[in-house]
Design a protein around this motif. Structure first.
Motif, PDB file in Angstrom:
ATOM      1  N   LEU A 179       0.828  -1.200   0.000  1.00 50.96           N
ATOM      2  CA  LEU A 179       0.000   0.000   0.000  1.00 50.96           C
ATOM      3  C   LEU A 179       0.866   1.254   0.000  1.00 50.96           C
ATOM      4  O   LEU A 179       2.034   1.223   0.386  1.00 50.96           O
ATOM      5  CB  LEU A 179      -0.873   0.037   1.256  1.00 50.96           C
ATOM      6  CG  LEU A 179      -1.916  -1.045   1.458  1.00 50.96           C
ATOM      7  CD1 LEU A 179      -2.407  -1.042   2.900  1.00 50.96           C
ATOM      8  CD2 LEU A 179      -3.089  -0.862   0.506  1.00 50.96           C
ATOM      9  N   LYS A 180       0.261   2.378  -0.411  1.00 52.37           N
ATOM     10  CA  LYS A 180       0.841   3.689  -0.170  1.00 52.37           C
ATOM     11  C   LYS A 180       0.543   4.080   1.282  1.00 52.37           C
ATOM     12  O   LYS A 180      -0.383   3.537   1.892  1.00 52.37           O
ATOM     13  CB  LYS A 180       0.220   4.735  -1.102  1.00 52.37           C
ATOM     14  CG  LYS A 180       0.620   4.635  -2.557  1.00 52.37           C
ATOM     15  CD  LYS A 180      -0.046   5.751  -3.340  1.00 52.37           C
ATOM     16  CE  LYS A 180       0.307   5.699  -4.811  1.00 52.37           C
ATOM     17  NZ  LYS A 180      -0.384   6.784  -5.576  1.00 52.37           N
ATOM     18  N   PRO A 181       1.280   5.054   1.837  1.00 55.41           N
ATOM     19  CA  PRO A 181       1.028   5.454   3.228  1.00 55.41           C
ATOM     20  C   PRO A 181      -0.427   5.846   3.494  1.00 55.41           C
ATOM     21  O   PRO A 181      -1.031   5.377   4.472  1.00 55.41           O
ATOM     22  CB  PRO A 181       1.983   6.635   3.420  1.00 55.41           C
ATOM     23  CG  PRO A 181       3.114   6.355   2.484  1.00 55.41           C
ATOM     24  CD  PRO A 181       2.482   5.718   1.284  1.00 55.41           C
ATOM     25  N   GLY A 182      -0.999   6.688   2.665  1.00 53.15           N
ATOM     26  CA  GLY A 182      -2.375   7.118   2.877  1.00 53.15           C
ATOM     27  C   GLY A 182      -3.373   5.983   2.752  1.00 53.15           C
ATOM     28  O   GLY A 182      -4.394   5.945   3.462  1.00 53.15           O
ATOM     29  N   ALA A 188      -6.939   0.763   7.492  1.00 45.65           N
ATOM     30  CA  ALA A 188      -6.904   0.578   8.941  1.00 45.65           C
ATOM     31  C   ALA A 188      -8.100   1.256   9.597  1.00 45.65           C
ATOM     32  O   ALA A 188      -8.735   0.694  10.498  1.00 45.65           O
ATOM     33  CB  ALA A 188      -5.595   1.125   9.506  1.00 45.65           C
ATOM     34  N   ALA A 189      -8.420   2.469   9.135  1.00 48.16           N
ATOM     35  CA  ALA A 189      -9.565   3.193   9.695  1.00 48.16           C
ATOM     36  C   ALA A 189     -10.867   2.453   9.405  1.00 48.16           C
ATOM     37  O   ALA A 189     -11.761   2.368  10.261  1.00 48.16           O
ATOM     38  CB  ALA A 189      -9.612   4.603   9.120  1.00 48.16           C
ATOM     39  N   VAL A 193      -8.737  -0.582  13.166  1.00 56.72           N
ATOM     40  CA  VAL A 193      -7.534  -1.123  13.797  1.00 56.72           C
ATOM     41  C   VAL A 193      -6.358  -0.217  13.460  1.00 56.72           C
ATOM     42  O   VAL A 193      -6.449   0.655  12.592  1.00 56.72           O
ATOM     43  CB  VAL A 193      -7.227  -2.558  13.308  1.00 56.72           C
ATOM     44  CG1 VAL A 193      -8.347  -3.509  13.678  1.00 56.72           C
ATOM     45  CG2 VAL A 193      -6.960  -2.588  11.802  1.00 56.72           C
ATOM     46  N   GLU A 194      -5.248  -0.423  14.145  1.00 55.23           N
ATOM     47  CA  GLU A 194      -4.024   0.270  13.792  1.00 55.23           C
ATOM     48  C   GLU A 194      -3.444  -0.355  12.522  1.00 55.23           C
ATOM     49  O   GLU A 194      -3.736  -1.516  12.199  1.00 55.23           O
ATOM     50  CB  GLU A 194      -2.999   0.161  14.927  1.00 55.23           C
ATOM     51  CG  GLU A 194      -3.431   0.828  16.218  1.00 55.23           C
ATOM     52  CD  GLU A 194      -3.560   2.338  16.074  1.00 55.23           C
ATOM     53  OE1 GLU A 194      -2.763   2.933  15.321  1.00 55.23           O
ATOM     54  OE2 GLU A 194      -4.451   2.915  16.725  1.00 55.23           O
TER      55      GLU A 194
END
Length: 297
Positions: A179-182, A188-189, A193-194
């Protein structure tokens, strides 16, 4: 071991522009050219150039036979690429600014018309431990992931173009999620979860320009690498290059640290050249690139 890539094949049209147009504006391009692309084709070429046996599973239209032949010439097995005479090959319009940034519009075409029977046939004789690589530019992802899991394959999913519904559909069958960071934050959202608690064994969060982080979500181990500093001409396909190299090197049994270092270097080196698949470097060139960096530091 081998890599089976259920992936897109596109005709890429590149337009060099001084800047991206705004709404309602007509902007003249400085240059126009075409070539082989699609996230799937890019990743297959990258994995082949990194030294792995790669079988591509996909489809093109009757006018796209040249793309299949070009993939074959780059070391990719195209036995399982079908030709759909009644539909056009997928294609992309890519606008590239002088700093190497891009904006892309894709038309899926035959990439979304891959026959279930072709996928089943391609995965019928895989060996346990082979890799299934997927992106989100084709149909049949869930079918392929289920078949791969039953046959003991390692399933890698580059969640691009990012679509939350598509990710959630295959997540339970994925061994490695890229994945990309965003995007990592979005999924996760959505799952409440984290990022480090996503329900997959491994996660790679990659920004092809800045670097990448690998997470073993079972043990909690992490490894971060920075991207080599380069003057980017075109970042199109850089993350595909990373994914193809990383999967190939894992397939070959290389240590995680080496996989990460070579994959991010390959992505950076690709960004120094115009184009997509034809600009992806070979493994020997990436090693030379890294040796050159170490000699100057």
């Amino acid at each position: 071991m081998a890599i089976y890539n259920l992936g897109s094949i596109n005709t890429d049209w590149f337009y060099k522009v001084t800047r991206f147009p705004v709404n309602g504006e007509t902007l003249a391009a400085l240059q126009c050219r075409s070539g082989l692309g699609g996230k799937g084709a890019n990743q297959s070429v990258a994995a082949a150039r990194a030294g792995s046996v790669v079988h591509h599973v996909g489809a093109v239209g009757g006018e796209g036979v040249w793309a299949v032949e070009q993939m074959k010439s780059m070391g990719v097995d195209v036995t399982h690429v079908s030709i759909e005479i009644a539909a056009p090959t997928g294609h992309a319009m890519i606008f590239v600014t002088p700093d190497g940034e891009n904006r892309i519009v894709i038309y899926p075409g035959t990439n979304r018309m891959i026959d279930d029977g072709d996928v089943k046939a391609a995965l019928a004789k895989v060996a346990q431990g082979d890799t299934l690589l997927m992106q989100n530019e084709t149909n049949a992802q869930l079918l392929a992931a289920r078949k791969a899991r039953k046959r003991g394959m390692r399933v890698v999913y580059l969640a691009a173009p990012f679509d939350l519904t598509a990710v959630r559909e295959v997540l339970g069958y994925v061994d490695l999620l890229i994945l990309k960071p965003g995007e990592a934050e979005q999924i996760a959202a959505a799952l409440a979860v984290e990022v480090t608690a996503l329900p997959v064994p491994e996660l790679v969060v990659v920004d092809a320009v800045k670097g990448a982080t690998w997470y073993d979500l079972k043990s909690g181990e992490t490894l971060k690498v920075s991207a080599p500093s380069v003057e980017a001409l075109d970042t199109t396909g850089a993350r595909d290059t990373f994914a193809g190299f990383f999967c190939a090197l894992r397939d070959q049994g290389s240590p995680i640290a080496e996989c990460m270092e070579l994959a991010i270097a390959a992505a950076a080196l690709k960004a120094t050249k115009d184009g997509t698949s034809e600009a992806i470097p070979a493994l020997k060139d990436v090693r030379c690139f890294l040796e050159g960096i170490s000699e100057t530091t």
